[in-house]
Write an enzyme that holds these catalytic residues in place. Structure first.
Site, PDB file in Angstrom:
ATOM      1  N   PHE A  81     -10.001   6.816  -3.222  1.00 32.64           N
ATOM      2  CA  PHE A  81      -9.349   6.106  -2.004  1.00 32.64           C
ATOM      3  C   PHE A  81     -10.346   4.876  -1.789  1.00 32.64           C
ATOM      4  O   PHE A  81     -11.275   4.838  -1.264  1.00 32.64           O
ATOM      5  CB  PHE A  81      -9.789   7.010  -0.710  1.00 32.64           C
ATOM      6  CG  PHE A  81      -8.898   6.554   0.539  1.00 32.64           C
ATOM      7  CD1 PHE A  81      -7.612   6.909   0.594  1.00 32.64           C
ATOM      8  CD2 PHE A  81      -9.725   5.739   1.437  1.00 32.64           C
ATOM      9  CE1 PHE A  81      -6.879   6.453   1.792  1.00 32.64           C
ATOM     10  CE2 PHE A  81      -9.232   5.509   2.713  1.00 32.64           C
ATOM     11  CZ  PHE A  81      -7.691   5.831   2.743  1.00 32.64           C
ATOM     12  N   ARG A 133     -15.329  -6.899   3.721  1.00 38.10           N
ATOM     13  CA  ARG A 133     -15.431  -5.680   2.998  1.00 38.10           C
ATOM     14  C   ARG A 133     -14.748  -5.995   1.589  1.00 38.10           C
ATOM     15  O   ARG A 133     -14.724  -4.781   0.688  1.00 38.10           O
ATOM     16  CB  ARG A 133     -14.663  -4.478   3.495  1.00 38.10           C
ATOM     17  CG  ARG A 133     -15.718  -4.018   4.782  1.00 38.10           C
ATOM     18  CD  ARG A 133     -14.720  -3.151   5.773  1.00 38.10           C
ATOM     19  NE  ARG A 133     -15.325  -2.628   6.918  1.00 38.10           N
ATOM     20  CZ  ARG A 133     -15.666  -3.406   7.936  1.00 38.10           C
ATOM     21  NH1 ARG A 133     -15.350  -4.756   7.933  1.00 38.10           N
ATOM     22  NH2 ARG A 133     -16.553  -2.974   8.952  1.00 38.10           N
ATOM     23  N   HIS A 187       3.488   0.613  12.161  1.00 37.48           N
ATOM     24  CA  HIS A 187       3.811   0.538  10.831  1.00 37.48           C
ATOM     25  C   HIS A 187       2.377   0.816  10.037  1.00 37.48           C
ATOM     26  O   HIS A 187       2.188   1.586   9.239  1.00 37.48           O
ATOM     27  CB  HIS A 187       4.109  -0.976  10.454  1.00 37.48           C
ATOM     28  CG  HIS A 187       4.627  -1.053   9.156  1.00 37.48           C
ATOM     29  ND1 HIS A 187       6.394  -1.090   9.078  1.00 37.48           N
ATOM     30  CD2 HIS A 187       4.300  -0.900   7.875  1.00 37.48           C
ATOM     31  CE1 HIS A 187       6.616  -0.948   7.797  1.00 37.48           C
ATOM     32  NE2 HIS A 187       5.485  -1.030   6.853  1.00 37.48           N
ATOM     33  N   SER A 224       0.809  -1.123  -0.035  1.00 30.67           N
ATOM     34  CA  SER A 224      -0.126   0.046  -0.102  1.00 30.67           C
ATOM     35  C   SER A 224       0.843   1.356   0.033  1.00 30.67           C
ATOM     36  O   SER A 224       0.566   2.356  -0.606  1.00 30.67           O
ATOM     37  CB  SER A 224      -0.912  -0.036   1.226  1.00 30.67           C
ATOM     38  OG  SER A 224      -1.956  -0.841   1.006  1.00 30.67           O
ATOM     39  N   PHE A 225       2.055   1.236   0.664  1.00 31.68           N
ATOM     40  CA  PHE A 225       2.783   2.373   0.709  1.00 31.68           C
ATOM     41  C   PHE A 225       3.341   2.887  -0.890  1.00 31.68           C
ATOM     42  O   PHE A 225       3.364   3.972  -0.989  1.00 31.68           O
ATOM     43  CB  PHE A 225       3.961   1.947   1.451  1.00 31.68           C
ATOM     44  CG  PHE A 225       4.936   3.268   1.670  1.00 31.68           C
ATOM     45  CD1 PHE A 225       4.441   4.274   2.557  1.00 31.68           C
ATOM     46  CD2 PHE A 225       5.946   3.650   0.918  1.00 31.68           C
ATOM     47  CE1 PHE A 225       5.333   5.534   2.737  1.00 31.68           C
ATOM     48  CE2 PHE A 225       6.839   5.031   1.163  1.00 31.68           C
ATOM     49  CZ  PHE A 225       6.145   5.837   2.190  1.00 31.68           C
ATOM     50  N   GLU A 226       3.221   2.113  -2.007  1.00 35.71           N
ATOM     51  CA  GLU A 226       3.512   2.121  -3.021  1.00 35.71           C
ATOM     52  C   GLU A 226       2.391   2.730  -3.882  1.00 35.71           C
ATOM     53  O   GLU A 226       2.644   2.754  -5.315  1.00 35.71           O
ATOM     54  CB  GLU A 226       4.332   0.933  -3.782  1.00 35.71           C
ATOM     55  CG  GLU A 226       5.721   0.690  -3.431  1.00 35.71           C
ATOM     56  CD  GLU A 226       5.832   0.115  -1.733  1.00 35.71           C
ATOM     57  OE1 GLU A 226       5.049  -0.709  -1.666  1.00 35.71           O
ATOM     58  OE2 GLU A 226       6.774   0.547  -1.275  1.00 35.71           O
ATOM     59  N   CYS A 260      -4.939  -2.877   1.116  1.00 34.48           N
ATOM     60  CA  CYS A 260      -5.567  -3.313   2.395  1.00 34.48           C
ATOM     61  C   CYS A 260      -4.248  -3.311   3.291  1.00 34.48           C
ATOM     62  O   CYS A 260      -3.396  -3.953   3.376  1.00 34.48           O
ATOM     63  CB  CYS A 260      -6.115  -4.696   2.437  1.00 34.48           C
ATOM     64  SG  CYS A 260      -6.551  -5.586   4.077  1.00 34.48           S
ATOM     65  N   VAL A 261      -4.759  -2.443   4.301  1.00 39.00           N
ATOM     66  CA  VAL A 261      -3.534  -2.301   5.482  1.00 39.00           C
ATOM     67  C   VAL A 261      -4.452  -2.948   6.868  1.00 39.00           C
ATOM     68  O   VAL A 261      -5.420  -2.430   7.149  1.00 39.00           O
ATOM     69  CB  VAL A 261      -3.104  -1.014   5.716  1.00 39.00           C
ATOM     70  CG1 VAL A 261      -1.833  -1.134   6.667  1.00 39.00           C
ATOM     71  CG2 VAL A 261      -2.749  -0.180   4.412  1.00 39.00           C
ATOM     72  N   THR A 320       2.807  -3.271  15.597  1.00 39.87           N
ATOM     73  CA  THR A 320       3.683  -2.116  15.743  1.00 39.87           C
ATOM     74  C   THR A 320       2.912  -1.037  15.090  1.00 39.87           C
ATOM     75  O   THR A 320       1.724  -0.893  14.546  1.00 39.87           O
ATOM     76  CB  THR A 320       4.971  -2.358  14.723  1.00 39.87           C
ATOM     77  OG1 THR A 320       4.442  -2.314  13.216  1.00 39.87           O
ATOM     78  CG2 THR A 320       5.773  -3.433  15.205  1.00 39.87           C
TER      79      THR A 320
HETATM   80  C1  DLZ Z   1       5.356  -3.917   5.505  1.00 47.49           C
HETATM   81  C2  DLZ Z   1       3.837  -3.895   5.299  1.00 47.49           C
HETATM   82  C3  DLZ Z   1       3.181  -4.292   6.405  1.00 47.49           C
HETATM   83  C4  DLZ Z   1       3.727  -4.675   7.762  1.00 47.49           C
HETATM   84  N1  DLZ Z   1       1.928  -4.597   6.350  1.00 47.49           N
HETATM   85  C5  DLZ Z   1       1.440  -4.106   5.123  1.00 47.49           C
HETATM   86  C6  DLZ Z   1      -0.221  -4.512   4.980  1.00 47.49           C
HETATM   87  O1  DLZ Z   1      -0.958  -4.464   5.905  1.00 47.49           O
HETATM   88  N2  DLZ Z   1      -0.664  -3.931   3.778  1.00 47.49           N
HETATM   89  C7  DLZ Z   1       0.007  -3.361   2.760  1.00 47.49           C
HETATM   90  O2  DLZ Z   1      -0.603  -3.136   1.839  1.00 47.49           O
HETATM   91  N3  DLZ Z   1       1.261  -3.268   2.859  1.00 47.49           N
HETATM   92  C8  DLZ Z   1       2.035  -3.741   3.965  1.00 47.49           C
HETATM   93  N4  DLZ Z   1       3.233  -3.672   4.115  1.00 47.49           N
HETATM   94  C9  DLZ Z   1       4.242  -3.183   2.841  1.00 47.49           C
HETATM   95  C10 DLZ Z   1       4.151  -1.945   2.823  1.00 47.49           C
HETATM   96  O3  DLZ Z   1       3.128  -1.134   2.230  1.00 47.49           O
HETATM   97  C11 DLZ Z   1       5.396  -1.504   1.841  1.00 47.49           C
HETATM   98  O4  DLZ Z   1       5.310  -2.188   0.339  1.00 47.49           O
HETATM   99  C12 DLZ Z   1       6.777  -1.952   2.323  1.00 47.49           C
HETATM  100  O5  DLZ Z   1       7.054  -1.221   3.400  1.00 47.49           O
HETATM  101  C13 DLZ Z   1       8.100  -1.405   1.480  1.00 47.49           C
HETATM  102  O6  DLZ Z   1       8.158   0.089   0.872  1.00 47.49           O
END
Ligand code: DLZ
Length: 162
Positions: A120, A134, A95, A63-65, A87-88, A93
């Site tokens: 979003f 969901r 994170h 998701s960060f990307e 989906c996060v 932690t």
């Molecule tokens: C590292 C990580 C973690 C712990 N959890 C998730 C998550 O629940 N959902 C998701 O989409 N991505 C997760 N990531 C990966 C980060 O989004 C990212 O891909 C890495 O930190 C590399 O930049």
């Protein structure tokens, strides 16, 4: 308070998407969930008239990307709107907080920078079951909702710029 079913909406309120071009960017993390979100989004766009060739679907690792993946779609393709799906799931932690904040702010900035809808479609849940609920489960599919939102935002833009 009852939780809304994400796939329930007034069909008549959704304009035709036959002339619209969509990008979809999907995170591979939690793919059981995000794959289902992507399927829901594609099916809903098609249901409302979008053509297969006007839907570009790309994956990013997590998701960060998503923010940069969405920016690439805006820069390097001719899509009108971009649907962002991830989906996060809350872990032990912080994170979760950092990713959610980063993506939320990133998407907000993209909307303003490109003057295009960046939708979003990020699920942020306490556990896997809430996410599955969901993603085509008992609470519908966030991908459906994101697709309908993209169509409506493009129709609004057309209306105001016609
Ligand atoms: C590292 C990580 C973690 C712990 N959890 C998730 C998550 O629940 N959902 C998701 O989409 N991505 C997760 N990531 C990966 C980060 O989004 C990212 O891909 C890495 O930190 C590399 O930049």
């Amino acid at each position: 308070m009852a939780t809304k079913n994400l796939s329930e909406y007034n069909l008549a309120s959704v304009p035709s998407a036959s002339d619209m071009k969509f990008g979809i960017v999907v995170a591979e993390w939690n793919y059981e969930v995000t794959g289902a979100l992507a399927q829901g989004a594609v099916d809903t766009l098609i249901k409302h008239g979008a053509k297969d060739e006007n839907i570009i679907l790309k994956h990013v690792p997590g998701s960060f990307e998503l923010t940069l993946g969405a920016q690439y779609l805006a820069e390097f393709t001719k899509v009108d709107a971009i649907i962002i799906l991830g989906c996060v799931i809350q872990g032990e932690t912080r994170h979760f907080d950092f990713i959610c904040e980063g993506v939320t702010q990133g998407i907000t900035n993209l909307n303003i920078k490109y003057n295009k809808p960046f939708i979003f479609g990020l699920l942020t849940t306490d556990n896997q079951q809430q996410a599955l609920d969901r993603a085509g489960g008992r609470l519908g599919n966030k991908g459906d909702e994101a697709a309908v939102t993209a169509i409506k935002m493009l129709a609004l833009k057309d209306d105001l710029t016609a």
